[in-house]
Enzyme design. Structure first.
Site, PDB file in Angstrom:
ATOM      1  N   ARG A  36       0.815  -1.222   0.000  1.00 43.74           N
ATOM      2  CA  ARG A  36       0.000   0.000   0.000  1.00 43.74           C
ATOM      3  C   ARG A  36       0.850   1.275   0.000  1.00 43.74           C
ATOM      4  O   ARG A  36       1.914   1.315   0.617  1.00 43.74           O
ATOM      5  CB  ARG A  36      -0.895   0.017   1.234  1.00 43.74           C
ATOM      6  N   TYR A 142      -6.889 -21.510  -0.677  1.00 45.92           N
ATOM      7  CA  TYR A 142      -6.155 -20.932   0.456  1.00 45.92           C
ATOM      8  C   TYR A 142      -5.539 -22.054   1.310  1.00 45.92           C
ATOM      9  O   TYR A 142      -4.351 -22.017   1.645  1.00 45.92           O
ATOM     10  CB  TYR A 142      -7.141 -20.101   1.280  1.00 45.92           C
ATOM     11  N   LYS A 146      -1.603 -22.950   1.998  1.00 44.63           N
ATOM     12  CA  LYS A 146      -1.025 -22.978   3.348  1.00 44.63           C
ATOM     13  C   LYS A 146      -0.403 -24.348   3.635  1.00 44.63           C
ATOM     14  O   LYS A 146       0.657 -24.447   4.260  1.00 44.63           O
ATOM     15  CB  LYS A 146      -2.084 -22.646   4.408  1.00 44.63           C
TER      16      LYS A 146
HETATM   17  P1  NAD Z   1      -4.843  -9.021   5.706  1.00 42.30           P
HETATM   18  O1  NAD Z   1      -5.503  -9.314   4.400  1.00 42.30           O
HETATM   19  O2  NAD Z   1      -5.598  -8.247   6.719  1.00 42.30           O
HETATM   20  O3  NAD Z   1      -3.463  -8.270   5.445  1.00 42.30           O
HETATM   21  C1  NAD Z   1      -2.561  -8.669   4.462  1.00 42.30           C
HETATM   22  C2  NAD Z   1      -1.674  -7.478   4.133  1.00 42.30           C
HETATM   23  O4  NAD Z   1      -0.776  -7.886   3.098  1.00 42.30           O
HETATM   24  C3  NAD Z   1      -2.449  -6.275   3.612  1.00 42.30           C
HETATM   25  O5  NAD Z   1      -2.051  -5.101   4.287  1.00 42.30           O
HETATM   26  C4  NAD Z   1      -2.066  -6.199   2.141  1.00 42.30           C
HETATM   27  O6  NAD Z   1      -2.009  -4.874   1.633  1.00 42.30           O
HETATM   28  C5  NAD Z   1      -0.697  -6.830   2.173  1.00 42.30           C
HETATM   29  N1  NAD Z   1      -0.290  -7.355   0.873  1.00 42.30           N
HETATM   30  C6  NAD Z   1      -1.045  -8.017  -0.030  1.00 42.30           C
HETATM   31  N2  NAD Z   1      -0.318  -8.321  -1.105  1.00 42.30           N
HETATM   32  C7  NAD Z   1       0.928  -7.836  -0.896  1.00 42.30           C
HETATM   33  C8  NAD Z   1       2.125  -7.833  -1.650  1.00 42.30           C
HETATM   34  N3  NAD Z   1       2.180  -8.377  -2.863  1.00 42.30           N
HETATM   35  N4  NAD Z   1       3.217  -7.272  -1.111  1.00 42.30           N
HETATM   36  C9  NAD Z   1       3.174  -6.687   0.110  1.00 42.30           C
HETATM   37  N5  NAD Z   1       2.053  -6.646   0.869  1.00 42.30           N
HETATM   38  C10 NAD Z   1       0.941  -7.224   0.369  1.00 42.30           C
HETATM   39  O7  NAD Z   1      -4.374 -10.413   6.295  1.00 42.30           O
HETATM   40  P2  NAD Z   1      -4.112 -10.802   7.819  1.00 42.30           P
HETATM   41  O8  NAD Z   1      -5.396 -11.243   8.414  1.00 42.30           O
HETATM   42  O9  NAD Z   1      -3.338  -9.748   8.487  1.00 42.30           O
HETATM   43  O10 NAD Z   1      -3.246 -12.128   7.607  1.00 42.30           O
HETATM   44  C11 NAD Z   1      -1.849 -12.117   7.589  1.00 42.30           C
HETATM   45  C12 NAD Z   1      -1.367 -13.542   7.423  1.00 42.30           C
HETATM   46  O11 NAD Z   1      -1.898 -14.356   8.470  1.00 42.30           O
HETATM   47  C13 NAD Z   1      -1.802 -14.217   6.117  1.00 42.30           C
HETATM   48  O12 NAD Z   1      -0.792 -15.088   5.686  1.00 42.30           O
HETATM   49  C14 NAD Z   1      -3.004 -15.032   6.531  1.00 42.30           C
HETATM   50  O13 NAD Z   1      -3.174 -16.138   5.696  1.00 42.30           O
HETATM   51  C15 NAD Z   1      -2.612 -15.459   7.928  1.00 42.30           C
HETATM   52  N6  NAD Z   1      -3.766 -15.822   8.739  1.00 42.30           N
HETATM   53  C16 NAD Z   1      -4.673 -14.872   9.121  1.00 42.30           C
HETATM   54  C17 NAD Z   1      -5.768 -15.244   9.890  1.00 42.30           C
HETATM   55  C18 NAD Z   1      -6.795 -14.244  10.345  1.00 42.30           C
HETATM   56  O14 NAD Z   1      -7.816 -14.623  10.924  1.00 42.30           O
HETATM   57  N7  NAD Z   1      -6.578 -12.951  10.142  1.00 42.30           N
HETATM   58  C19 NAD Z   1      -5.938 -16.583  10.254  1.00 42.30           C
HETATM   59  C20 NAD Z   1      -5.016 -17.523   9.800  1.00 42.30           C
HETATM   60  C21 NAD Z   1      -3.920 -17.122   9.068  1.00 42.30           C
HETATM   61  N1  SER Z   2      -9.335 -16.160   9.191  1.00 40.63           N
HETATM   62  C1  SER Z   2      -8.800 -16.870   8.092  1.00 40.63           C
HETATM   63  C2  SER Z   2      -9.790 -16.964   6.985  1.00 40.63           C
HETATM   64  O1  SER Z   2     -10.965 -16.995   7.291  1.00 40.63           O
HETATM   65  C3  SER Z   2      -8.371 -18.258   8.501  1.00 40.63           C
HETATM   66  O2  SER Z   2      -7.149 -18.512   7.963  1.00 40.63           O
HETATM   67  O3  SER Z   2      -9.415 -17.014   5.865  1.00 40.63           O
END
Ligand code: NAD
Ligand code: SER
Length: 312
Positions: A36, A142, A146
């Protein structure tokens, strides 16, 4: 103090993780990076760099030139968005990981955190108290990305000695930043709608149980995993981690304890099939045994803190 980079820092986890890392290691030692142009105000206490996780040469030069020694790689497409754009989800979720794993293999980085998810499990996995090692046949793009990522992390550790660590996060619930397109997002949106409108339409059915976790627990667990001595980390794919489990109806009941007028109805969409393929609850005994993990927030505590902090 060696420098830390959080790549994908403007999302739901990144904003809180950057703040926690800066508190622990100093604002000047933790760089927030994201695709961003604009970053959230909350991150203006330290450096920010615009960096595309898919731009391998740019990521390599930045990390080598700035002598970054620890990377938290958060850039990914989450489950619901990934189902809408499978090709790109596979590309983003895998290519960024290889760039960082290779930098560690070459000795430029000492330690990596890369998050996995409960999405690695699938419809054939035992759904209750899902074990660390079990049947894993994910049915979402997804989940497939993973699971593949987990295999590659373990491979790079075993073959090349890369110190990579990971957690299978459940659905994360927070009030400082919004979720970015997952199946568990309803469990955040519900609080905003409850406060603003007094009613909420859930895109998952009333009885859909999913594993969830309050963000403070997830961040603390991440820092604890990364601080643990390497010999305590017995699992180099990703650790199961449990917080609490509930259905939309149970969450609504708990919200009604504070907002008795709150109403919920149900209109399941394509995310229902994703949720149906995931576990109900998680066995995290390996994380407890290996590095002392313990959740602090149950459903009651999570609802209270969300309602105290979310504003209409
Ligand atoms: P999110 O979508 O809120 O944030 C992802 C961030 O990555 C965003 O700010 C986006 O702008 C940035 N992004 C996207 N493409 C990009 C790129 N090419 N280069 C640089 N930045 C980029 O996701 P999150 O919830 O913060 O999740 C982060 C990680 O944790 C992910 O790998 C997700 O799979 C994992 N995860 C999240 C959850 C959850 O509940 N939030 C659960 C399990 C796993
Ligand atoms: N919170 C995440 C999703 O729903 C789990 O990895 O995709």
């Amino acid at each position: 103090m060696s420098k830390i980079l959080v790549l994908g820092s403007c999302g739901q986890i990144g904003t809180e993780l950057v703040l926690a890392l800066r508190q622990k290691f100093g604002n000047e030692n933790v760089v927030a990076a994201d695709l961003r142009d604009e970053y959230p105000d909350i991150l203006n206490n330290g450096a920010y760099v615009k960096l595309d996780a898919l731009d391998r040469p740019a990521v390599r030069s930045y990390i080598i030139d700035e002598q970054i020694k620890e990377v938290y790689l958060l850039a990914a497409l989450l489950s619901a968005k990934a189902e809408k754009n499978p090709d790109f989800a596979w590309k983003l979720n895998m290519e960024g990981l290889f760039t960082i794993l290779d930098l560690a293999k070459e000795g430029h980085i000492n330690k990596i955190f890369w998050p996995s998810s409960i999405a690695v499990f699938g419809p054939t996995t035992p759904a209750d108290y899902t074990p660390q090692h079990t049947i894993m046949e994910p049915s979402t793009v997804y989940g497939i990305s993973k699971q593949a990522g987990e295999r590659w992390c373990e491979y790079y550790h075993n073959k090349f000695g890369v110190d990579v660590r990971s957690i299978r996060y459940p659905g994360l619930i927070s009030y400082k930043s919004l979720p970015g397109g997952g199946t568990t997002d309803y469990a955040v949106e519900i609080f905003y709608k409850a406060k603003a409108e007094g009613k909420f339409t859930s895109f998952l059915s009333a009885g859909t149980t999913l594993p969830m976790m309050f963000m403070d627990d997830a961040i603390r667990g991440t820092l604890e995993l990364m601080a643990a001595p390497a010999e305590k980390i017995k699992i180099r794919s990703a650790y199961n981690l449990a917080g609490c489990s509930f259905t939309p109806a149970e969450l609504a009941d708990e919200i009604q304890q504070y907002l008795p007028e709150f109403e919920i109805d149900y209109a399941p969409d394509f995310r229902q099939a994703i949720a149906d393929s995931w576990p109900n609850s998680i066995d995290d005994s390996n994380a407890q045994k290996d590095w002392g993990w313990k959740a602090h927030f149950d459903t009651k505590a999570l609802v209270k803190v969300m309602l105290d902090n979310v504003t209409a």
